[in-house]
Write a protein that holds these residues in place. Structure first.
Motif, PDB file in Angstrom:
ATOM      1  N   LEU A   1       0.827  -1.205   0.000  1.00 40.77           N
ATOM      2  CA  LEU A   1       0.000   0.000   0.000  1.00 40.77           C
ATOM      3  C   LEU A   1       0.863   1.258   0.000  1.00 40.77           C
ATOM      4  O   LEU A   1       0.576   2.232  -0.717  1.00 40.77           O
ATOM      5  N   ALA A   2       1.933   1.239   0.782  1.00 38.76           N
ATOM      6  CA  ALA A   2       2.839   2.389   0.793  1.00 38.76           C
ATOM      7  C   ALA A   2       3.445   2.599  -0.591  1.00 38.76           C
ATOM      8  O   ALA A   2       3.583   3.740  -1.069  1.00 38.76           O
ATOM      9  N   ALA A   3       3.803   1.495  -1.265  1.00 40.18           N
ATOM     10  CA  ALA A   3       4.366   1.607  -2.607  1.00 40.18           C
ATOM     11  C   ALA A   3       3.333   2.152  -3.585  1.00 40.18           C
ATOM     12  O   ALA A   3       3.661   2.955  -4.476  1.00 40.18           O
TER      13      ALA A   3
ATOM     14  N   ALA B   1       5.790  -1.422 -16.884  1.00 40.83           N
ATOM     15  CA  ALA B   1       5.326  -2.721 -16.394  1.00 40.83           C
ATOM     16  C   ALA B   1       5.426  -2.817 -14.880  1.00 40.83           C
ATOM     17  O   ALA B   1       4.585  -3.450 -14.229  1.00 40.83           O
ATOM     18  N   ALA B   2       6.454  -2.194 -14.302  1.00 42.31           N
ATOM     19  CA  ALA B   2       6.647  -2.260 -12.852  1.00 42.31           C
ATOM     20  C   ALA B   2       5.560  -1.513 -12.095  1.00 42.31           C
ATOM     21  O   ALA B   2       5.409  -1.696 -10.883  1.00 42.31           O
ATOM     22  N   ARG B   3       4.801  -0.674 -12.793  1.00 44.31           N
ATOM     23  CA  ARG B   3       3.727   0.085 -12.163  1.00 44.31           C
ATOM     24  C   ARG B   3       2.359  -0.556 -12.390  1.00 44.31           C
ATOM     25  O   ARG B   3       1.330   0.091 -12.171  1.00 44.31           O
ATOM     26  N   THR B   4       2.351  -1.793 -12.847  1.00 45.53           N
ATOM     27  CA  THR B   4       1.096  -2.518 -13.020  1.00 45.53           C
ATOM     28  C   THR B   4       1.032  -3.666 -12.024  1.00 45.53           C
ATOM     29  O   THR B   4       2.033  -4.044 -11.420  1.00 45.53           O
ATOM     30  N   ASP B   5      -0.150  -4.243 -11.873  1.00 41.17           N
ATOM     31  CA  ASP B   5      -0.331  -5.324 -10.915  1.00 41.17           C
ATOM     32  C   ASP B   5      -0.016  -6.676 -11.532  1.00 41.17           C
ATOM     33  O   ASP B   5      -0.048  -6.854 -12.753  1.00 41.17           O
ATOM     34  N   HIS B   6       0.268  -7.631 -10.670  1.00 41.05           N
ATOM     35  CA  HIS B   6       0.538  -9.004 -11.082  1.00 41.05           C
ATOM     36  C   HIS B   6      -0.792  -9.715 -11.316  1.00 41.05           C
ATOM     37  O   HIS B   6      -1.763  -9.467 -10.597  1.00 41.05           O
TER      38      HIS B   6
ATOM     39  N   GLY C   1       5.251  -4.102  -3.044  1.00 42.49           N
ATOM     40  CA  GLY C   1       6.165  -3.892  -1.932  1.00 42.49           C
ATOM     41  C   GLY C   1       7.371  -4.810  -2.026  1.00 42.49           C
ATOM     42  O   GLY C   1       7.348  -5.842  -2.698  1.00 42.49           O
ATOM     43  N   ARG C   2       8.438  -4.423  -1.350  1.00 40.27           N
ATOM     44  CA  ARG C   2       9.649  -5.245  -1.284  1.00 40.27           C
ATOM     45  C   ARG C   2      10.123  -5.255   0.157  1.00 40.27           C
ATOM     46  O   ARG C   2      10.346  -4.195   0.753  1.00 40.27           O
ATOM     47  N   LYS C   3      10.283  -6.441   0.682  1.00 36.27           N
ATOM     48  CA  LYS C   3      10.584  -6.606   2.098  1.00 36.27           C
ATOM     49  C   LYS C   3      11.820  -5.806   2.504  1.00 36.27           C
ATOM     50  O   LYS C   3      12.885  -5.919   1.899  1.00 36.27           O
ATOM     51  N   GLY C   4      11.656  -4.999   3.542  1.00 41.10           N
ATOM     52  CA  GLY C   4      12.772  -4.277   4.128  1.00 41.10           C
ATOM     53  C   GLY C   4      13.182  -3.009   3.411  1.00 41.10           C
ATOM     54  O   GLY C   4      14.124  -2.333   3.848  1.00 41.10           O
ATOM     55  N   LEU C   5      12.498  -2.648   2.323  1.00 38.88           N
ATOM     56  CA  LEU C   5      12.877  -1.459   1.566  1.00 38.88           C
ATOM     57  C   LEU C   5      11.828  -0.366   1.749  1.00 38.88           C
ATOM     58  O   LEU C   5      10.633  -0.595   1.564  1.00 38.88           O
TER      59      LEU C   5
ATOM     60  N   ARG D   1      13.028   5.673   0.375  1.00 34.59           N
ATOM     61  CA  ARG D   1      14.315   6.113  -0.155  1.00 34.59           C
ATOM     62  C   ARG D   1      14.952   5.036  -1.020  1.00 34.59           C
ATOM     63  O   ARG D   1      15.455   5.314  -2.120  1.00 34.59           O
ATOM     64  N   GLU D   2      14.913   3.787  -0.544  1.00 37.10           N
ATOM     65  CA  GLU D   2      15.517   2.700  -1.311  1.00 37.10           C
ATOM     66  C   GLU D   2      14.757   2.449  -2.613  1.00 37.10           C
ATOM     67  O   GLU D   2      15.361   2.201  -3.662  1.00 37.10           O
ATOM     68  N   LEU D   3      13.429   2.516  -2.560  1.00 36.59           N
ATOM     69  CA  LEU D   3      12.641   2.289  -3.768  1.00 36.59           C
ATOM     70  C   LEU D   3      12.895   3.378  -4.803  1.00 36.59           C
ATOM     71  O   LEU D   3      13.101   3.092  -5.991  1.00 36.59           O
ATOM     72  N   ARG D   4      12.875   4.618  -4.381  1.00 38.16           N
ATOM     73  CA  ARG D   4      13.121   5.716  -5.321  1.00 38.16           C
ATOM     74  C   ARG D   4      14.510   5.607  -5.954  1.00 38.16           C
ATOM     75  O   ARG D   4      14.705   5.967  -7.117  1.00 38.16           O
ATOM     76  N   SER D   5      15.461   5.108  -5.204  1.00 36.41           N
ATOM     77  CA  SER D   5      16.845   5.081  -5.672  1.00 36.41           C
ATOM     78  C   SER D   5      17.175   3.878  -6.539  1.00 36.41           C
ATOM     79  O   SER D   5      18.078   3.957  -7.387  1.00 36.41           O
TER      80      SER D   5
END
Length: 648
Positions: free
Chosen positions: A133-135, A174-179, A187-191, A194-198
């Motif tokens: 959800l945050a992503a 593609a990364a902005r669409t759903d599976h 989401g990505r565990k532990g990120l 800041r890490e996602l933007r980078s």
């Protein structure tokens, strides 16, 4: 100055053609997907222990939870991998009528019905929902900025984003669409933000790699050759190591050319270190290059778990992490794989200590998977030699050049994409339904350029080749995990009709007896084929048919049909009929030479009342492997309706 990209109707804050608000809050849309997945995977018995109720507002499923108590889920007919899907974002308690309207509250209620040892899995999935959800909120907030960056760099029309550099822009869409299956894929565990933007592909960032220096004798390399063995089976790569305790190097056609300490050369002539910085450029001590190997390290790994990996392998006292980052890269759709800036045909697969699409689906790179990927590529090359009608129509990335230091965070695969595609459009199948900067699906832009605006004609051409190729592979005893993210469509570039580009072939299933029959040789072993994963080679059709259905039919073909129907391209029954027709034609072609294999596909796919469906939440997060019984979390299945049986 580029105009701000158009919004698509299903985004927060968007409106429909009549100007009326059509947005569904991100939280509600997420809960609908989560409820649908839990229902499909029969979590807590939502599918098999419920009673169907018909009420004034529509159907409901009632799950008894105790004497006089129940949970009720409003549903609608679905048909894509599940008979029912959630109709409203809620789970209702009875008696009392209290509605659970968040993922946390729904999962807490279902966890109360689960075995105590599964509680941690439900808590982990709730955390995945929060991360997703945050992503999603971050994607919405950055959409205009990112798409403007893409149009400034590549132009406003995705059908003219050419070559392997253009692929990276399509990866961002593609990364902005759903599976198609997993409900919380972003989401990505532990990120965090800041890490996602980078580093995440949906933000199309650019960053410099870190570099680790290790003694050459502690690094193993296994480049492969495409030379066939004498029995007609393309053998896998021979492992080579400079360590005294390692296996002795093989001689003959599978031997690895060595051009100096730590310099490994693949069969195609590509050296692992071609174009990499020198020790001097990295600020390493003078003379340090003698007898040492440089391994690229993802910045996230360098800043996180690298120290632990070096300590666990006993390499900490031998390793030097260069302080100076060098060699810029851009992430591909698979975040751990990056493309080199200025050389987008060169990909480096670098392990990350995170997880996506499930807590257990870690993004590290095991040494065995490197060898398995090379062996899978050689196996496919063997099929192409025997099936010349696919020559030039099915392309393979070269994944035979890699190295590792005996740990899943100390590894690199150097992938070389096929040459000659600078004037072609190359994009993952996952990007076809992604919104372009103007809000239209990418497939619409491609159809305008290559098929006179006919999206169905383009889809038909893609499905014809895809199903023909995958069915032919099945006849050879091979099923690939070539899902919509690692199989790419190639259009134009001087070639008539679509082409397919395959990569990441480290997780197939191979029916060794059927392969031997097709190739006219003795039945091979997994080791003889070069595979290290004992799960790859099987002696029955079931694992291949399940993988073929879950990946090729559902994730590649079915999701495209249902998505096109949702966009109003054509009635759903017409699109599903198209899949059935093209699959029938492909099976008929296979029947002419491999009748037994064709009969399996006809019985287990075309005519089966139900089809296997990936149970990604159950196997990936909710349950441990011991509890789910999943030998492979990416090949653990439930069942769903066979939409190919629908009549127009």
């Amino acid at each position: 100055m580029t105009a701000a990209p158009a919004r698509t109707p299903d985004e927060p804050g968007a409106t429909g053609p009549d100007g009326a608000a059509r947005a569904v809050p991100a939280e509600a849309r997420q809960l609908l997907r989560v409820l649908g997945a839990l229902l499909r995977e029969d979590v807590a018995g939502l599918r098999t222990r419920t009673t169907l109720l018909h009420r004034a507002d529509g159907p409901w499923l009632r799950l008894a939870t105790g004497p006089g108590h129940a949970l009720l889920l409003p549903v609608r007919e679905d048909g894509f991998q599940s008979t029912w899907a959630a109709r409203s974002p809620l789970l209702r308690r009875e008696p009392g009528g209290g509605d659970l309207t968040t993922c946390e509250s729904v999962l807490a209620a279902l966890a109360g019905l689960a075995a105590p040892e599964d509680a941690s899995g439900y808590a982990a999935f709730a955390e995945e929902c929060r991360s997703d959800l945050a992503a999603r909120h971050l994607h919405a907030a950055t959409r205009d900025t990112v798409l403007t960056r893409l149009t400034n760099s590549h132009g406003p029309r995705p059908a003219h984003w050419h070559g392997h550099a253009g692929t990276l822009a399509h990866d961002t869409l593609a990364a902005r669409t759903d599976h198609p299956v997993h409900p919380v894929p972003r989401g990505r565990k532990g990120l965090g933000e800041r890490e996602l933007r980078s580093y995440a592909p949906e933000f199309h960032p650019r960053f410099a790699l870190r570099w680790l220096s290790l003694p050459a004798e502690l690094v193993t390399s296994s480049p492969a050759t495409d030379a066939p063995a004498t029995d007609g089976i393309a053998t896998g790569p021979a492992a080579h190591t400079g360590a005294a305790s390692g296996p002795a190097p093989r001689t003959g056609p599978d031997a690895t050319p060595r051009t100096g300490p730590g310099t490994f050369t693949a069969a195609g002539g590509v050296r692992l270190h071609d174009g990499w910085p020198t020790p001097a450029e990295l600020g390493l001590p003078a003379g340090h290059h003698e007898g040492h190997v440089l391994l690229p390290v993802h910045p996230l790994t360098a800043a996180g778990h690298l120290h632990d990996a070096l300590a666990r392998t006993g390499l900490a006292r031998h390793a030097i992490l260069a302080e100076r980052p060098l060699l810029d890269a851009v992430p591909t759709l698979s975040m751990r794989t990056v493309a080199l800036v200025g050389r987008p045909d060169t990909h480096l697969k670098l392990p990350l200590a995170t997880a996506t699409l499930g807590l257990l689906n870690r993004r590290t790179v095991t040494p065995g998977s490197l060898r398995d990927g090379a062996a899978g590529q050689l196996l496919l090359a063997g099929v192409l030699r025997r099936e010349p009608r696919f020559a030039g129509r099915v392309l393979l990335a070269d994944e035979t050049c890699y190295a590792h230091a005996g740990h899943e965070l100390l590894a690199v695969l150097r992938r070389t994409m096929p040459a000659g595609l600078d004037d072609a459009v190359v994009l993952p199948l996952a990007a076809l339904l992604a919104p372009a900067p103007d809000g239209r699906p990418v497939i619409g832009h491609l159809a305008d350029r290559f098929h006179g605006g006919d999206r169905i004609a383009l889809a038909d051409a893609v499905l014809t080749l895809l199903l023909d190729w995958q069915t032919t592979l099945f006849g050879h005893g091979i099923a690939l995990e070539s899902h919509q993210q690692n199989i790419s469509l190639v259009l134009g570039g001087g070639t008539e009709g679509p082409r397919l580009l395959l990569k990441d072939n480290d997780g197939p299933r191979v029916h060794t007896r059927r392969l031997a029959e097709a190739w006219g040789c003795a039945e091979p072993t997994g080791e003889g084929l070069g595979f290290t994963d004992r799960r790859i080679c099987v002696t029955e059709d079931g694992p291949l048919a399940d993988l073929f259905t879950a990946i090729t039919v559902h994730l590649c073909a079915g999701s495209l049909a249902f998505g096109l129907a949702a966009h109003g391209a054509a009635p759903l029954d017409r699109l599903l009929g198209l899949i059935r027709d093209r699959l029938t034609e492909a099976i008929d072609r296979t029947a002419a030479v491999r009748p037994d294999a064709a009969a399996v596909l006809r019985a287990r796919v075309l005519d089966a009342p139900e089809l296997p469906v990936k149970a990604m939440v159950t196997a990936g997060t909710l349950l441990t492997k011991a509890r789910s019984g999943a030998a492979d979390i990416n090949k653990h299945y439930t069942t769903g309706p066979n939409y190919l049986l629908r009549k127009a």
